[in-house]
Design a protein around this motif. Structure first.
Motif, short mmCIF file in Angstrom:
data_model
loop_
_atom_site.label_atom_id
_atom_site.label_comp_id
_atom_site.label_asym_id
_atom_site.label_seq_id
_atom_site.Cartn_x
_atom_site.Cartn_y
_atom_site.Cartn_z
N ASP A 1 -9.42 6.62 0.16
CA ASP A 1 -9.42 7.24 -1.03
C ASP A 1 -8.25 7.24 -2.06
OD1 ASP A 1 -12.07 7.98 -0.54
OD2 ASP A 1 -11.34 10.04 0.18
N ALA A 2 -7.11 7.18 -1.55
CA ALA A 2 -5.65 7.17 -2.32
C ALA A 2 -5.66 5.76 -3.14
CB ALA A 2 -4.62 7.26 -1.19
N VAL A 3 -6.21 4.58 -2.23
CA VAL A 3 -5.93 3.52 -2.92
C VAL A 3 -7.04 3.43 -3.85
CG1 VAL A 3 -6.72 1.00 -2.40
CG2 VAL A 3 -5.39 2.08 -0.62
N VAL A 4 -8.32 3.96 -3.92
CA VAL A 4 -9.16 4.09 -5.10
C VAL A 4 -8.69 4.80 -6.23
CG1 VAL A 4 -11.23 4.83 -5.65
CG2 VAL A 4 -11.17 3.69 -3.50
N GLN A 5 -7.82 5.76 -5.96
CA GLN A 5 -7.23 6.49 -6.79
C GLN A 5 -6.44 5.61 -7.80
OE1 GLN A 5 -6.37 10.42 -5.15
NE2 GLN A 5 -6.35 11.17 -7.07
N VAL A 6 -5.27 5.14 -6.89
CA VAL A 6 -4.36 4.23 -7.65
C VAL A 6 -5.02 2.94 -8.28
CG1 VAL A 6 -2.37 2.92 -7.01
CG2 VAL A 6 -2.42 4.98 -6.06
N ARG A 7 -5.87 2.53 -7.70
CA ARG A 7 -6.59 1.28 -8.73
C ARG A 7 -7.29 1.94 -9.90
NH1 ARG A 7 -6.74 -3.37 -5.51
NH2 ARG A 7 -7.60 -4.27 -7.25
N GLU A 8 -7.83 3.18 -10.06
CA GLU A 8 -8.41 3.81 -10.98
C GLU A 8 -7.36 3.79 -12.17
OE1 GLU A 8 -12.25 5.64 -9.08
OE2 GLU A 8 -10.83 6.90 -9.47
N LEU A 9 -6.22 4.09 -11.81
CA LEU A 9 -4.86 4.31 -12.79
C LEU A 9 -4.63 3.02 -13.40
CD1 LEU A 9 -2.73 6.98 -11.09
CD2 LEU A 9 -4.24 7.36 -13.04
N GLY A 10 -4.98 2.00 -12.79
CA GLY A 10 -4.81 0.54 -13.47
C GLY A 10 -3.74 -0.30 -12.62
N PHE A 11 -3.20 0.36 -11.29
CA PHE A 11 -2.16 -0.44 -10.80
C PHE A 11 -2.89 -1.26 -9.57
CE2 PHE A 11 -0.28 3.86 -11.84
CZ PHE A 11 0.91 3.19 -12.42
N GLU A 12 -2.08 -2.46 -9.45
CA GLU A 12 -2.39 -3.32 -8.33
C GLU A 12 -1.82 -2.39 -7.04
OE1 GLU A 12 -2.31 -7.67 -8.93
OE2 GLU A 12 -0.48 -7.15 -10.00
N VAL A 13 -2.44 -2.75 -5.84
CA VAL A 13 -2.18 -1.99 -4.67
C VAL A 13 -1.90 -2.77 -3.50
CG1 VAL A 13 -3.05 -0.51 -2.95
CG2 VAL A 13 -3.74 -0.27 -5.20
N GLY A 14 -0.66 -2.82 -2.99
CA GLY A 14 -0.10 -3.67 -1.77
C GLY A 14 -0.10 -2.58 -0.52
N LEU A 15 -0.15 -3.20 0.54
CA LEU A 15 0.01 -2.39 1.93
C LEU A 15 0.82 -2.99 3.05
CD1 LEU A 15 -1.60 -0.36 3.78
CD2 LEU A 15 -2.81 -2.22 4.46
N HIS A 16 1.78 -2.26 3.18
CA HIS A 16 2.77 -2.68 4.40
C HIS A 16 2.10 -2.06 5.67
CE1 HIS A 16 6.72 -2.94 1.84
NE2 HIS A 16 5.82 -3.65 1.44
N THR A 17 1.74 -3.10 6.66
CA THR A 17 1.05 -2.33 7.92
C THR A 17 1.63 -3.21 9.11
OG1 THR A 17 -1.09 -2.10 8.93
CG2 THR A 17 -1.07 -4.02 7.38
#
Ligand code: SF4
Length: 222
Positions: free
Chosen positions: A86-102
């Motif tokens: 859900d956090a990823v969705v929220q951040v995308r909705e703000l217009g940001f690209e999303v990266g993940l370190h895992t």
């Protein structure tokens, strides 16, 4: 769900954690593994409450619209927390690209997230059959092999990252790991050498580094 997200810290601006982007890093609390060289041991306990409310992170990001390109979720192990999706969705909705370190310990969770991600930095800690000695967790290598398979099939841009010193495994095993990753289709591999306390930093010989790097489209040494 995101209200319960336990955020252990935020880096407000980075140019190195999300390739080609000006980004913020959100560090999520908790990791079930116990790597001896962990850089963020304070983020390992999963039962520690977050130090920054998620709503404050969102408020900060709202102020950075147009100034930052992306947001990277890191940790700890960000896929540990159920609220990440859900956090990823929220951040995308703000217009940001999303990266993940895992570290890739939850392959199915990573697979579910991949369609929403623009870049993934996946730790490959050792040859898959030697993982337990690095993480302290039985059968951890099999999980990461599955995660790498999901990542490569997704086509999401990636970097695989390996931290190495002689106390972890031998140079021959490092060479075998590079061959395995290249054969699987890894395009970008980053090797980070680290120092064991009381010993000088060991670096593979120049010729070995060259042969390691030649296997990948992109190779970086850190
Ligand atoms: S997986 Fe990452 S966060 Fe977890 S113990 Fe290992 S290095 Fe630390």
């Amino acid at each position: 769900m995101t209200g319960a997200l336990r955020v252990g810290g935020v880096t407000r601006l980075t140019t190195i954690d999300f390739p080609g982007r000006l980004a913020a890093v959100v560090f999520l609390q908790g990791c079930p593994w116990r790597c001896g060289y962990c850089q963020n041991p304070a983020l390992i306990p999963a039962d520690v409450p977050g130090s920054i409310p998620w709503d404050d992170v969102i408020a900060f990001l709202q102020c950075r619209r147009g100034l930052l390109d992306g947001v990277v979720f890191s940790g700890g192990e960000p896929t540990l927390q159920a609220g990440l999706a859900d956090a990823v969705v929220q951040v995308r909705e703000l217009g940001f690209e999303v990266g993940l370190h895992t570290a890739g310990m939850y392959p199915e969770r990573l697979a579910a997230l991949l369609p929403s991600l623009d870049w993934v930095g996946l730790d490959i800690k050792a040859p898959f059959d030697l993982y337990d000695g690095v993480t302290g967790v039985p059968a951890s290598g099999a999980k990461v092999r599955d995660s790498l398979g999901h990542l490569l099939r997704s086509g999401v841009p990636h970097e695989c990252r390996t931290t190495w010193h002689l106390g972890l495994f031998q140079i021959e095993q490092l060479q075998a790991l590079a061959a395995t990753l290249a054969d699987l289709g890894v395009a970008h591999w980053s090797l980070q050498t680290c120092r064991v306390s009381g010993t000088p930093q060991a670096m593979p010989p120049e010729a070995v580094l060259k042969s390691l790097g030649e296997r990948f489209e992109q190779f970086s040494l850190r």
